[in-house]
Write a protein that holds these residues in place. Structure first.
Motif, mmCIF file in Angstrom:
data_model
loop_
_atom_site.group_PDB
_atom_site.id
_atom_site.type_symbol
_atom_site.label_atom_id
_atom_site.label_comp_id
_atom_site.label_asym_id
_atom_site.label_seq_id
_atom_site.Cartn_x
_atom_site.Cartn_y
_atom_site.Cartn_z
ATOM 1 N N SER A 346 0.844 -1.184 0.000
ATOM 2 C CA SER A 346 0.000 0.000 0.000
ATOM 3 C C SER A 346 0.877 1.231 0.000
ATOM 4 O O SER A 346 2.094 1.157 0.215
ATOM 5 N N GLU A 347 0.258 2.352 -0.237
ATOM 6 C CA GLU A 347 0.985 3.625 -0.210
ATOM 7 C C GLU A 347 1.649 3.816 1.153
ATOM 8 O O GLU A 347 2.769 4.344 1.243
ATOM 9 N N LYS A 348 0.994 3.342 2.223
ATOM 10 C CA LYS A 348 1.526 3.517 3.576
ATOM 11 C C LYS A 348 2.865 2.808 3.760
ATOM 12 O O LYS A 348 3.734 3.271 4.499
ATOM 13 N N SER A 351 5.396 5.067 2.095
ATOM 14 C CA SER A 351 5.470 6.324 2.855
ATOM 15 C C SER A 351 6.248 6.104 4.147
ATOM 16 O O SER A 351 7.030 6.965 4.570
ATOM 17 N N GLY A 352 6.015 4.950 4.779
ATOM 18 C CA GLY A 352 6.720 4.633 6.013
ATOM 19 C C GLY A 352 8.216 4.474 5.782
ATOM 20 O O GLY A 352 9.033 4.970 6.564
ATOM 21 N N ILE A 420 4.516 6.030 -4.603
ATOM 22 C CA ILE A 420 3.530 6.751 -3.790
ATOM 23 C C ILE A 420 2.642 7.617 -4.681
ATOM 24 O O ILE A 420 1.413 7.671 -4.507
#
Length: 550
Positions: A346-348, A351-352, A420
């Motif tokens: 996922s994008e998360k 991003s993380g 992202i």
């Protein structure tokens, strides 16, 4: 019958060109895993390889993993019909003695890590290990220079000595299935050497490419790591599974789930030395039904087993992804279908990694460059807190930035930012990236997404309960029916989670409407409804099961 892949053997793409390679030349070979790059160099006792064609000239074979070194040494011993050291009691290959071998006839086998240590010793001791004396230098799995720089701050030592120096007496070969990872740095090194050394006239041979064909893969996508165990449990065939995980925690979690399902499973990591590692080294097979591994198997390990028909790869980058798929050796003339399971992520996730991994390192690099005094005030007495893939002490004990680690860091940062951005418009952004890496982007199909994996035995029991209730016209009190359904939910967390999603987890005991939504979601054509019946002379509500009427 399998399919013939649209690939060439390394021997075919090189042909007789090796006769034209001159001292000082650099050669790049882009070879998909399984196309015989090692065979091109070594051959076997019946077939000439490069080492036969060069006569008594010396060859240095460099690789990036101990397992690959062992494989090369064993291939050489078999080729020259030399004794393979074995343990007397068991008859198994004595890997400790294999590890002590450095040279077999005119071939020396070393790792990049060993070379880096030798180059360091040359600087600080009176040793003078000189690899310029070799006629041929093979840099196998040369993506090592960049890929390992993300966790190994000594890759630059091997890189600068092997790539950026002039070797007027040697032909250097750079070989990888993901050579695009280092194409630019090799090209730049050649350009700089030719400019800086008036006597250098290095020719680059870079036309050798075996092609790209992963059409033997049937790719499916999954959303949650928890689904992997159930997917395996639902597979009632005898086919084996190879599962690559990102971390020890993930591996242990899947292993425990599978053990609870009474599935034969092993988990191997770099620090382990268990039986399955030995099986793979000795026999190119593992015995258990499911083998879970970290990147310890990323290359140097070849698995040749027709029973292995399922691979799970959870990777954040192209090189790891390609190398892990390549652990299963495929006959390119008769490739059998293999199921490949890859994560949506996922994008998360990215991003993380950007927020907690890449950007803090970049901020530290910028602090060193812009305000060295502030950097030293913060870290001079706390060097261990610095990321060791980025920073190192030079000969004068000054803190320097590892240029390869720096390049790897920015490469990862830019990739994360790109993915992202793509996630803003497409939840399958990372799936499509992975498919592009293996030339299968045109095969993307949303129907290949495995969204909800329910234990088949639980589903069969649930369907049987509802079907029997319908056929026998059974009548349940609300309490009994909910209690019975709860038994199924307790045996499958996915069913429980899906039911909770239907009302955002507001209540444990769901009503009739939500249960029917769940039954429909899992593909059942039965529903529950309420009807009044006379019970002991009184009208009372009972729950009954009926068919869905379109």
């Amino acid at each position: 019958m399998g399919i013939k892949l649209d690939l060439q053997w390394v021997r075919e793409v090189v042909g007789e060109d090796w006769k034209q390679w001159k001292k000082g030349d650099m050669v790049k070979i882009n070879a998909q895993t399984g196309t015989g790059k090692t065979y091109f160099i070594i051959g076997d006792k019946n077939t000439n390889g490069l080492i036969d064609n060069i006569g008594n000239k010396t060859l240095l074979y460099i690789c990036n993993r101990r397992a690959l070194k062992r494989e090369i040494k064993l291939d050489l011993l078999k080729k020259f019909e030399m004794d393979i050291p074995r343990i007397k009691k068991t008859g198994k290959i004595n890997m400790n003695k294999i590890d002590t071998l450095k040279t077999i006839k005119n071939v020396t086998i070393l790792s990049y890590q060993e070379l880096a240590s030798m180059f360091i010793k040359n600087k600080y001791t009176d040793t003078n290990y000189n690899i310029h004396e070799f006629d041929y230098i093979i840099c196998d799995e040369c993506h090592f220079f960049l890929t390992d720089s993300g966790f190994n701050n000594k890759t630059y030592i091997a890189f600068f000595n092997l790539v950026r120096e002039h070797y007027p007496s040697s032909v250097r070969l750079f070989i990888s299935a993901t050579i695009d990872e280092v194409n630019n740095v090799i090209d730049k090194a050649l350009e700089d050497i030719n400019e800086e050394d008036v006597f250098a006239d290095i020719k680059l041979w870079d036309k050798y490419n075996t092609g790209l064909d992963y059409s033997y893969l049937n790719v499916k996508y999954f959303n949650r790591i928890n689904d992997i165990s159930k997917i395996i449990n639902n597979d009632k065939s005898n086919e084996k599974w190879l599962v690559f995980v990102k971390s020890e925690d993930d591996g242990n979690r899947i292993k425990q789930d599978l053990l609870n399902m009474d599935i034969d499973v092993e988990f191997i990591m770099a620090k382990d030395n268990n039986e399955e590692k030995t099986n793979i080294s000795d026999n190119n097979k593992f015995n258990c039904r499911v083998l879970i591994s970290t990147k310890v198997l990323d290359n140097g390990i070849n698995i040749k087993d027709d029973e292995l028909r399922n691979i799970v790869v959870m990777a954040y980058d192209k090189t790891t992804f390609i190398q892990e798929i390549g652990r299963l050796r495929i006959n390119i003339e008769d490739a059998k279908l293999v199921n490949l399971y890859i994560p949506i992520f996922s994008e998360k996730v990215f991003s993380g990694k950007l927020k907690y991994n890449y950007l803090p390192k970049i901020e530290t690099i910028e602090l060193l460059r812009e305000d060295r005094n502030s950097f030293l005030a913060k870290y001079s007495n706390d060097l261990k807190s610095l990321p060791n893939d980025i920073f190192y002490l030079d000969n004068d004990e000054k803190i320097k930035v590892n240029l390869l680690g720096h390049a790897r860091l920015y490469k990862d940062k830019w990739f994360a930012e790109d993915v992202i951005e793509k996630f803003r418009y497409d939840k399958f952004a990372y799936i499509k990236e992975q498919l592009k890496w293996i030339g299968l982007e045109s095969t993307f199909n949303e129907e290949n997404l495995i969204e909800m994996v329910v234990d088949e035995e639980v589903m069969e029991n649930l369907e049987s309960f509802l079907t029997d209730a319908y056929n026998n016209d059974e009548r349940f009190t609300k309490e009994f029916f909910l209690e019975k359904i709860d038994e199924f939910l307790e045996n499958d967390s996915t069913l429980r989670e899906e039911l909770n999603k239907l009302d955002n987890g507001k209540s444990r005991n769901k009503g009739m409407k939500k249960l029917n939504e769940l039954f429909e979601k899992v593909g059942l054509d039965l529903i529950v409804s309420s009807k009044k019946f006379k019970v002991n002379g009184k009208l009372e509500s009972r729950w009954i099961v009926s068919e869905i009427i379109e």
